[in-house]
Design a protein around this motif. Structure first.
Motif, mmCIF file in Angstrom:
data_model
loop_
_atom_site.group_PDB
_atom_site.id
_atom_site.type_symbol
_atom_site.label_atom_id
_atom_site.label_comp_id
_atom_site.label_asym_id
_atom_site.label_seq_id
_atom_site.Cartn_x
_atom_site.Cartn_y
_atom_site.Cartn_z
ATOM 1 N N HIS A 40 -13.318 -7.321 19.419
ATOM 2 C CA HIS A 40 -12.904 -6.399 18.363
ATOM 3 C C HIS A 40 -13.962 -5.581 18.094
ATOM 4 C CE1 HIS A 40 -11.540 -10.188 16.070
ATOM 5 N NE2 HIS A 40 -10.667 -9.601 17.576
ATOM 6 N N MET A 41 -13.595 -4.369 18.155
ATOM 7 C CA MET A 41 -14.321 -2.965 17.718
ATOM 8 C C MET A 41 -14.027 -1.930 16.646
ATOM 9 S SD MET A 41 -15.721 -2.621 20.647
ATOM 10 C CE MET A 41 -16.334 -1.128 21.179
ATOM 11 N N PHE A 42 -15.326 -1.128 16.116
ATOM 12 C CA PHE A 42 -14.977 -0.381 15.246
ATOM 13 C C PHE A 42 -15.037 0.461 16.088
ATOM 14 C CE2 PHE A 42 -16.916 -3.280 11.532
ATOM 15 C CZ PHE A 42 -15.910 -3.761 11.245
ATOM 16 N N PHE A 43 -14.658 1.819 15.628
ATOM 17 C CA PHE A 43 -14.205 3.099 16.402
ATOM 18 C C PHE A 43 -14.886 4.687 14.916
ATOM 19 C CE2 PHE A 43 -12.337 1.039 19.707
ATOM 20 C CZ PHE A 43 -13.380 0.618 21.027
ATOM 21 N N ASP A 44 -15.183 5.691 14.960
ATOM 22 C CA ASP A 44 -15.665 6.688 13.888
ATOM 23 C C ASP A 44 -14.639 7.796 14.693
ATOM 24 O OD1 ASP A 44 -17.674 4.567 13.327
ATOM 25 O OD2 ASP A 44 -18.941 6.557 13.412
ATOM 26 N N THR A 45 -13.989 7.823 15.748
ATOM 27 C CA THR A 45 -13.185 8.796 16.393
ATOM 28 C C THR A 45 -12.247 8.340 16.843
ATOM 29 O OG1 THR A 45 -14.850 9.303 18.080
ATOM 30 C CG2 THR A 45 -15.049 9.945 15.648
ATOM 31 N N ARG A 46 -11.311 9.305 17.386
ATOM 32 C CA ARG A 46 -10.330 8.660 18.651
ATOM 33 C C ARG A 46 -10.720 8.617 19.960
ATOM 34 N NH1 ARG A 46 -3.710 10.669 16.420
ATOM 35 N NH2 ARG A 46 -4.035 9.210 14.969
ATOM 36 N N ASP A 47 -11.912 10.376 19.928
ATOM 37 C CA ASP A 47 -12.295 10.168 21.101
ATOM 38 C C ASP A 47 -13.308 9.301 21.117
ATOM 39 O OD1 ASP A 47 -11.118 12.471 20.926
ATOM 40 O OD2 ASP A 47 -12.688 14.166 20.073
ATOM 41 N N THR A 48 -14.060 8.702 20.566
ATOM 42 C CA THR A 48 -15.284 7.776 20.605
ATOM 43 C C THR A 48 -14.334 6.489 21.281
ATOM 44 O OG1 THR A 48 -16.555 8.134 18.710
ATOM 45 C CG2 THR A 48 -16.973 5.724 19.818
ATOM 46 N N ARG A 49 -12.934 6.399 20.807
ATOM 47 C CA ARG A 49 -12.458 5.105 20.980
ATOM 48 C C ARG A 49 -12.076 5.130 22.893
ATOM 49 N NH1 ARG A 49 -7.651 3.362 22.140
ATOM 50 N NH2 ARG A 49 -6.233 5.739 21.501
ATOM 51 N N LYS A 50 -11.687 6.207 22.877
ATOM 52 C CA LYS A 50 -10.943 6.851 24.410
ATOM 53 C C LYS A 50 -11.890 7.019 25.626
ATOM 54 C CE LYS A 50 -7.272 9.675 22.604
ATOM 55 N NZ LYS A 50 -6.714 11.311 23.086
ATOM 56 N N LYS A 51 -13.158 7.451 24.992
ATOM 57 C CA LYS A 51 -14.555 6.746 25.732
ATOM 58 C C LYS A 51 -14.786 5.770 25.847
ATOM 59 C CE LYS A 51 -19.697 8.703 25.768
ATOM 60 N NZ LYS A 51 -20.647 8.972 25.120
ATOM 61 N N CYS A 52 -14.861 4.717 24.853
ATOM 62 C CA CYS A 52 -15.250 3.561 25.021
ATOM 63 C C CYS A 52 -14.018 2.941 26.556
ATOM 64 C CB CYS A 52 -15.557 2.907 23.786
ATOM 65 S SG CYS A 52 -16.245 1.159 23.872
ATOM 66 N N ALA A 54 -12.049 4.188 28.119
ATOM 67 C CA ALA A 54 -12.703 4.192 30.198
ATOM 68 C C ALA A 54 -14.005 4.312 30.681
ATOM 69 C CB ALA A 54 -12.695 6.220 29.984
ATOM 70 N N PHE A 55 -14.913 3.226 30.166
ATOM 71 C CA PHE A 55 -15.982 2.405 30.003
ATOM 72 C C PHE A 55 -15.427 1.402 31.036
ATOM 73 C CE2 PHE A 55 -19.252 -0.460 29.047
ATOM 74 C CZ PHE A 55 -20.552 -0.555 29.404
ATOM 75 N N THR A 108 -23.095 -5.819 28.369
ATOM 76 C CA THR A 108 -22.403 -4.477 27.233
ATOM 77 C C THR A 108 -21.973 -4.945 26.131
ATOM 78 O OG1 THR A 108 -20.587 -4.909 29.727
ATOM 79 C CG2 THR A 108 -19.778 -3.721 27.663
ATOM 80 N N VAL A 109 -22.178 -5.649 25.264
ATOM 81 C CA VAL A 109 -22.267 -5.856 24.070
ATOM 82 C C VAL A 109 -23.593 -4.892 22.898
ATOM 83 C CG1 VAL A 109 -22.283 -6.507 21.619
ATOM 84 C CG2 VAL A 109 -20.386 -7.465 23.668
ATOM 85 N N MET A 110 -24.180 -5.120 23.987
ATOM 86 C CA MET A 110 -25.433 -4.678 23.948
ATOM 87 C C MET A 110 -26.022 -2.599 24.067
ATOM 88 S SD MET A 110 -27.734 -6.651 22.558
ATOM 89 C CE MET A 110 -26.624 -8.322 21.759
ATOM 90 N N LYS A 111 -25.061 -2.796 25.555
ATOM 91 C CA LYS A 111 -25.354 -1.080 25.431
ATOM 92 C C LYS A 111 -23.949 -0.514 24.614
ATOM 93 C CE LYS A 111 -24.026 1.566 29.449
ATOM 94 N NZ LYS A 111 -25.333 1.097 29.758
ATOM 95 N N ILE A 112 -23.039 -1.194 24.086
ATOM 96 C CA ILE A 112 -22.742 -0.161 23.872
ATOM 97 C C ILE A 112 -22.833 0.450 21.917
ATOM 98 C CG2 ILE A 112 -19.834 0.036 22.694
ATOM 99 C CD1 ILE A 112 -18.886 -1.456 24.981
ATOM 100 N N ASN A 113 -23.783 -1.015 21.598
ATOM 101 C CA ASN A 113 -23.890 -1.519 19.931
ATOM 102 C C ASN A 113 -25.089 0.209 20.314
ATOM 103 O OD1 ASN A 113 -21.975 -2.327 19.577
ATOM 104 N ND2 ASN A 113 -23.035 -4.337 18.870
#
Length: 321
Positions: A40-52, A54-55, A108-113
């Motif tokens: 489950h994810m929170f994103f500030d922007t659509r660009d951030t979601r797309k970047k995540c 892709a990761f 992975t959770v640590m890296k993203i956050n």
């Protein structure tokens, strides 16, 4: 048990929170994806979601990707983009990194956050999910349409922050993998506990003491293999002597285990009689040593020297333990 039932059960607790955080964690809610990690994810922007995303594609097989259903409510405002992914770590990535899948998902959770600005993983277990927001818990349940979910166990929380921010990532429950933890009170040794757990690769980014407790429980239970009773003893012995007049309870729930409540009460006269910051690391160290008869990393290979003068009440409790 329906999500509507747990939402309604929080209504009598309305005055125990102030609208700056509410949340739920449901177990058994994703039977069709029970073999996959639900991120489950929170994103500030659509660009951030797309970047995540892709990761994620480089690290996981993504079985399903979708927005988490919500409904508009006047009481819930400034919501981020709320998304979920059902994923399985790629076997080739696990082999190259020489990690088991739980450790890989935790890293992975640590890296993203910590490193991906504007992206937060707030739930990462199998066949379970966390739903939280800034608001009263009964409003948060309606916002997330929890009446559409069925689970065999739930945790729920209404927050009343006094010295940390009221924001979406800071609401309870806090989760890592299959564990969800809610906490009432204040743990005044936050910085000492944060520094302790960050020595083992965890990253504390969500600005609250409960995040630290979540990671400490993961370290003691999953990484070091302590039983729930041993881990609770380490945590609660540290909490009891941290600030007993303000700590009410810690609740920890995991698949296959009963709900455990550990209540800490102590004489208020002891509250300011001792410097408590080192206690949780110390008790964790002692319990590990007692169980394994060896020194836990990162201390292994180093000369250790303890010269500790305990006040009488604490020395007595340690001897009893």
């Amino acid at each position: 048990m329906s999500g509507e039932m747990i939402t309604n059960s929080m209504k009598p607790m309305h005055d125990r929170s102030n609208g700056l955080g509410g949340g739920f964690a449901g177990y058994g809610i994703y039977p069709e994806y029970k073999e996959f990690y639900a991120l489950h994810m929170f994103f500030d922007t659509r660009d951030t979601r797309k970047k995540c995303e892709a990761f994620f594609k480089e690290q996981f097989e993504i079985v399903q990707s979708e927005v988490i259903p919500t409904r508009k409510l006047p009481a819930i405002t400034d919501e981020p983009i709320i998304w979920r992914y059902f994923v399985a770590p790629l076997k080739s990535v696990l082999a190259s990194m020489q990690l088991d899948e739980k450790e890989f998902v935790a890293q992975t959770v640590m890296k993203i956050n910590a490193e991906m600005s504007g992206a937060y993983v707030f739930s990462s277990g199998k066949n379970m999910g966390t739903f939280k927001a800034v608001g009263f818990p009964e409003d948060v349940g309606v916002f997330y349409k929890l009446e559409e979910y069925e689970g065999y166990s739930w945790t729920a929380h209404g927050r009343y922050p006094t010295n940390t921010p009221g924001w979406w990532g800071g609401a309870h429950p806090f989760t890592l993998l299959d564990y969800s933890i809610v906490h009432n009170g204040e743990i005044s040794s936050y910085d000492a506990n944060r520094r302790f757990i960050e020595m083992f690769g965890y990253k504390c980014t969500l600005q609250t003491d409960t995040e630290v407790i979540t990671y400490i429980m993961d370290y003691l239970l999953r990484v070091q293999g302590l039983t729930l009773g041993e881990a609770a003893s380490a945590v609660m012995l540290g909490v009891v002597f941290t600030q007993p007049a303000r700590v009410n309870s810690i609740v920890c729930i995991r698949h296959g285990r009963h709900q455990r409540h550990h209540h800490a009460q102590a004489d208020k006269r002891r509250e300011n009689s001792f410097s408590h910051g080192f206690l949780l690391p110390l008790f964790s160290f002692l319990i590990f040593f007692q169980k394994h008869k060896s020194i836990p990393p990162p201390f292994s290979g180093q000369k250790l020297f303890f010269q500790i003068k305990f006040p009488p009440f604490l020395a007595q409790r340690i001897c009893e333990y």
